[in-house]
Design a protein around this motif. Structure first.
Motif, PDB file in Angstrom:
ATOM      1  N   ALA A 278       0.836  -1.209   0.000  1.00 51.03           N
ATOM      2  CA  ALA A 278       0.000   0.000   0.000  1.00 51.03           C
ATOM      3  C   ALA A 278       0.870   1.258   0.000  1.00 51.03           C
ATOM      4  N   HIS A 281       2.177   1.832  -3.543  1.00 47.94           N
ATOM      5  CA  HIS A 281       1.147   2.417  -4.414  1.00 47.94           C
ATOM      6  C   HIS A 281       0.934   3.898  -4.091  1.00 47.94           C
ATOM      7  N   ALA A 288      -5.978   4.916  -5.649  1.00 46.33           N
ATOM      8  CA  ALA A 288      -7.085   3.961  -5.547  1.00 46.33           C
ATOM      9  C   ALA A 288      -6.574   2.579  -5.125  1.00 46.33           C
ATOM     10  N   LYS A 289      -5.493   2.167  -5.750  1.00 42.64           N
ATOM     11  CA  LYS A 289      -4.909   0.877  -5.409  1.00 42.64           C
ATOM     12  C   LYS A 289      -4.335   0.903  -3.990  1.00 42.64           C
ATOM     13  N   GLN A 291      -5.415   2.672  -1.503  1.00 47.18           N
ATOM     14  CA  GLN A 291      -6.536   2.607  -0.554  1.00 47.18           C
ATOM     15  C   GLN A 291      -7.066   1.181  -0.439  1.00 47.18           C
ATOM     16  N   GLU A 292      -7.208   0.501  -1.582  1.00 44.39           N
ATOM     17  CA  GLU A 292      -7.727  -0.871  -1.579  1.00 44.39           C
ATOM     18  C   GLU A 292      -6.822  -1.813  -0.775  1.00 44.39           C
ATOM     19  N   VAL A 293      -5.525  -1.758  -1.052  1.00 45.74           N
ATOM     20  CA  VAL A 293      -4.584  -2.650  -0.364  1.00 45.74           C
ATOM     21  C   VAL A 293      -4.427  -2.240   1.097  1.00 45.74           C
ATOM     22  N   MET A 295      -6.665  -0.897   3.039  1.00 42.89           N
ATOM     23  CA  MET A 295      -7.830  -1.358   3.803  1.00 42.89           C
ATOM     24  C   MET A 295      -7.722  -2.846   4.120  1.00 42.89           C
ATOM     25  N   LYS A 296      -7.197  -3.627   3.180  1.00 43.23           N
ATOM     26  CA  LYS A 296      -6.989  -5.056   3.451  1.00 43.23           C
ATOM     27  C   LYS A 296      -6.012  -5.248   4.611  1.00 43.23           C
ATOM     28  N   ASN A 321      -6.528   9.132   1.926  1.00 41.38           N
ATOM     29  CA  ASN A 321      -7.845   9.775   1.823  1.00 41.38           C
ATOM     30  C   ASN A 321      -7.714  11.286   1.638  1.00 41.38           C
TER      31      ASN A 321
END
Length: 328
Positions: A278, A281, A288-289, A291-293, A295-296, A321
């Motif tokens: 994360a 990225h 976007a990527k 944020q996705e990773v 959050m995981k 964010n």
């Protein structure tokens, strides 16, 4: 009745031979004396006399304190010489020659720091690497198989110390995983080798990325404080680090693939690898990527018994964010 002196090299047999230089070190036979001389004794023979020989009597507390400090410095000097000599042999592909030097470093480190100190972990790992290298040179027969068993004992000692030290540094844990990975590979256990080496890779990238993220925040702060002359330099720095970001992305994805396919599940290590990915990225402006990773990583870290990483992962998500809201 005093115990009979033991061989400096094998510690297992009576030692009638004495070094003519220091007259403190004994050996069971000429071959062990020669081996120890080639490995380390030629470097430290003169250093042993003021450390292992009779100590002077001090008549004041000030002199006693000075004497203890001087003895400690001499012991630390011995450790440094023995450790650097052992490392030199390992790096030059001479694992057998490294072992006596590393054992000397271990003996004095145990005396100075204590048998449970993390200072001993790099020495145990060096001994394990040298023993594993000796096994690889001789194969599974005779001494080679014995060296692999000895390497396992050294690794167990290193692992025990790390487990007993809750605040053990990530760098030291990374070295332990590297040692365990090399040993597993020599043993033929490729799944375990991949697991431990993946831990090593993710630890190194995680630490480096945390430092990079900190520097990135300093740059953003400097730009916010209006420094019109720094923009060109930061663009150059971004270009220089682009290749490294791509390398990190490939490595960490491979680590996560090992995690997913491996027989052992270690959510803490997986969360660290996700956190590192994360950060890559984010630093590459793929928000976007990131944020996705991120959050995981955050969701996985919430499930851990110790949630020390939640704060740093949460801070990264806040940065992501904020950047997303600024660009929309």
């Amino acid at each position: 009745m005093a115990a009979a002196p033991r061989c400096e090299l094998c510690r297992a047999r009576a030692a009638p031979l004495r070094c003519p230089g220091c007259r403190l070190t004994r050996y069971c036979d000429v071959s062990h004396q020669r081996t120890d001389w080639i490995s380390i004794h030629s470097h430290i023979c003169h250093l042993l006399i003021p450390v292992l020989g009779p100590q002077p009597c001090f008549h004041s507390e000030k002199d006693r304190k000075h004497g203890k400090e001087q003895l400690l410095r001499r012991q630390e000097s011995l450790i440094a010489v023995a450790l650097s000599t052992a490392q030199g042999f390992v790096w030059s592909g001479q694992p057998l020659e490294a072992i006596p030097a590393a054992l000397q470093a271990l003996r004095f480190s145990s005396r100075v720091f204590g048998s449970g100190s993390t200072q001993l972990v790099p020495i145990y790992l060096l001994l394990a690497e040298a023993s594993t290298g000796e096994h690889c040179q001789h194969g599974n027969a005779g001494k080679g198989a014995g060296r692999l068993r000895q390497a396992a004992k050294y690794l167990s000692q290193a692992q025990w110390i790390v487990l007993q030290t809750p605040d053990c540094s990530a760098a030291l844990q990374s070295k332990l995983h590297r040692g365990l990975g090399l040993f597993s590979a020599a043993e033929g256990n490729l799944d375990q080798a991949l697991y431990h080496l993946a831990n090593d890779v993710s630890s190194l990238w995680h630490d480096w990325l945390l430092s990079s993220l900190h520097r990135h925040q300093q740059v953003l702060q400097a730009q916010a404080e209006a420094s019109p002359f720094s923009e060109e330099e930061e663009v150059i720095e971004d270009r220089m680090t682009e290749g490294r970001r791509e390398e990190g992305t490939r490595m960490l994805r491979a680590v996560l693939k090992v995690r997913e396919q491996g027989p052992l599940q270690h959510p803490g290590e997986t969360a660290r690898a996700l956190h590192a990915l994360a950060m890559i990225h984010y630093l590459g402006l793929d928000l976007a990527k990131a944020q996705e990773v991120g959050m995981k990583a955050f969701d996985l870290a919430k499930q851990l018994p110790q949630q020390d990483s939640l704060e740093t992962i949460g801070h990264l998500l806040e940065l992501i964010n904020a950047q997303l809201s600024h660009t929309t």
